[in-house]
Design an enzyme around this catalytic site. Structure first.
Site, PDB file in Angstrom:
ATOM      1  N   GLU A 245     -20.360   4.628  10.309  1.00  0.00           N
ATOM      2  CA  GLU A 245     -20.138   4.342  11.721  1.00  0.00           C
ATOM      3  C   GLU A 245     -19.369   5.461  12.417  1.00  0.00           C
ATOM      4  O   GLU A 245     -18.370   5.972  11.901  1.00  0.00           O
ATOM      5  CB  GLU A 245     -19.356   3.035  11.855  1.00  0.00           C
ATOM      6  CG  GLU A 245     -19.066   2.625  13.276  1.00  0.00           C
ATOM      7  CD  GLU A 245     -18.374   1.278  13.351  1.00  0.00           C
ATOM      8  OE1 GLU A 245     -18.451   0.643  14.407  1.00  0.00           O
ATOM      9  OE2 GLU A 245     -17.778   0.859  12.342  1.00  0.00           O
TER      10      GLU A 245
ATOM     11  N   GLN B 295     -27.731  12.636  14.207  1.00  0.00           N
ATOM     12  CA  GLN B 295     -28.276  12.295  12.889  1.00  0.00           C
ATOM     13  C   GLN B 295     -28.822  10.868  12.878  1.00  0.00           C
ATOM     14  O   GLN B 295     -29.868  10.603  12.275  1.00  0.00           O
ATOM     15  CB  GLN B 295     -27.199  12.449  11.811  1.00  0.00           C
ATOM     16  CG  GLN B 295     -26.870  13.878  11.444  1.00  0.00           C
ATOM     17  CD  GLN B 295     -26.075  13.943  10.159  1.00  0.00           C
ATOM     18  OE1 GLN B 295     -26.631  13.793   9.065  1.00  0.00           O
ATOM     19  NE2 GLN B 295     -24.787  14.145  10.264  1.00  0.00           N
TER      20      GLN B 295
ATOM     21  N   ARG C 286     -14.799   9.079   9.109  1.00  0.00           N
ATOM     22  CA  ARG C 286     -14.744   9.434   7.682  1.00  0.00           C
ATOM     23  C   ARG C 286     -13.777   8.530   6.932  1.00  0.00           C
ATOM     24  O   ARG C 286     -13.114   8.940   5.984  1.00  0.00           O
ATOM     25  CB  ARG C 286     -14.364  10.904   7.479  1.00  0.00           C
ATOM     26  CG  ARG C 286     -15.415  11.886   7.973  1.00  0.00           C
ATOM     27  CD  ARG C 286     -15.017  13.329   7.727  1.00  0.00           C
ATOM     28  NE  ARG C 286     -16.000  14.245   8.282  1.00  0.00           N
ATOM     29  CZ  ARG C 286     -15.758  15.509   8.585  1.00  0.00           C
ATOM     30  NH1 ARG C 286     -14.566  16.027   8.361  1.00  0.00           N
ATOM     31  NH2 ARG C 286     -16.696  16.277   9.085  1.00  0.00           N
TER      32      ARG C 286
ATOM     33  N   ASP D  82     -11.671  13.196   3.683  1.00  0.00           N
ATOM     34  CA  ASP D  82     -12.824  12.296   3.763  1.00  0.00           C
ATOM     35  C   ASP D  82     -12.526  11.092   2.877  1.00  0.00           C
ATOM     36  O   ASP D  82     -12.423  11.224   1.656  1.00  0.00           O
ATOM     37  CB  ASP D  82     -14.092  13.015   3.290  1.00  0.00           C
ATOM     38  CG  ASP D  82     -15.363  12.213   3.547  1.00  0.00           C
ATOM     39  OD1 ASP D  82     -15.263  11.000   3.798  1.00  0.00           O
ATOM     40  OD2 ASP D  82     -16.452  12.812   3.504  1.00  0.00           O
TER      41      ASP D  82
ATOM     42  N   ARG E  13     -14.355   8.217   2.827  1.00  0.00           N
ATOM     43  CA  ARG E  13     -15.505   7.316   2.781  1.00  0.00           C
ATOM     44  C   ARG E  13     -15.867   6.969   1.345  1.00  0.00           C
ATOM     45  O   ARG E  13     -15.519   7.670   0.411  1.00  0.00           O
ATOM     46  CB  ARG E  13     -16.707   7.962   3.478  1.00  0.00           C
ATOM     47  CG  ARG E  13     -16.565   8.032   4.974  1.00  0.00           C
ATOM     48  CD  ARG E  13     -17.702   8.789   5.612  1.00  0.00           C
ATOM     49  NE  ARG E  13     -17.686  10.209   5.256  1.00  0.00           N
ATOM     50  CZ  ARG E  13     -18.582  11.081   5.696  1.00  0.00           C
ATOM     51  NH1 ARG E  13     -19.576  10.685   6.465  1.00  0.00           N
ATOM     52  NH2 ARG E  13     -18.494  12.352   5.343  1.00  0.00           N
TER      53      ARG E  13
END
Length: 201
Positions: free
Chosen positions: A57, A74, A97, A129, A131
């Site tokens: 998201e 993207q 992220r 990051d 994620r």
């Protein structure tokens, strides 16, 4: 980190500008306000190889079409690609992220002062990051997918699929044209995070 076990909580047909998709909400419980989502092209067949985009998201990019990143582009390119194929979009609720929207906006302010995206996150005491993709793997397995093509430039997503037991048939790049506002952002993704962007040196 606590291991989340997701299950399908709800589903509905969703007409979009890309065609009709079956949208499924995945969470640990039906009370979850921010579930992970899977959008399946209306003729999706799990017995066939799937074309999969795992997308984290990005409110600023996905909704407001921010030029600071390439996330919205993207997403649009992926939806264009998935709509006439055996397509699946996994939409993970890990804004910025994984650092959340408030911290993302704080990082934006630091970027305006000259830091790049990684430097800004680290300055805030956060990971570059944060994620994770194991939740996407859970969803793909629940959907009955065995073989897939992955729409990504991110080697971390490729590793997640490689380690999942699912058969990765190949990678499909999702490349947009850099702009004056996101050129540095993309260069950092390529040079420091290993994203496969093929930017001119």
């Amino acid at each position: 980190m606590k291991q989340e076990i997701l299950s399908k909580q709800a589903s509905a047909w969703l007409p979009t500008e890309w065609g009709t998709f079956n949208v499924l909400a995945y969470a640990e419980s039906p009370e979850e306000r921010m579930p992970q989502l899977a959008l399946l092209q209306q003729d999706f067949n799990p017995e066939l190889p799937a074309y999969v985009r795992i997308h984290s998201e990005c409110l600023t990019g996905d909704v407001f079409h921010s030029e600071k990143c390439d996330c919205g582009k993207q997403l649009q390119l992926s939806m264009d690609y998935l709509t006439n194929r055996n397509g699946v979009l996994i939409y993970l609720r890990q804004e910025g992220r994984g650092i959340g929207l408030i911290n993302k906006l704080k990082a934006y302010e630091l970027q305006d002062q000259g830091m790049n995206t990684i430097e800004a996150n680290l300055h805030l005491g956060l990971k570059a990051d944060d994620r994770r993709y194991d939740l996407a793997v859970q969803i793909l397995i629940d959907l009955g997918i065995h073989q897939l093509w992955l729409l990504t430039n991110n080697p971390a997503k490729i590793r997640a699929i490689d380690e999942s037991g699912l058969e990765l048939l190949g990678r499909i790049p999702v490349l947009s044209v850099p702009t004056i506002d996101n050129a540095l952002y993309l260069k950092v993704k390529q040079d420091q995070m290993g994203h496969i962007l093929n930017l001119h040196q």
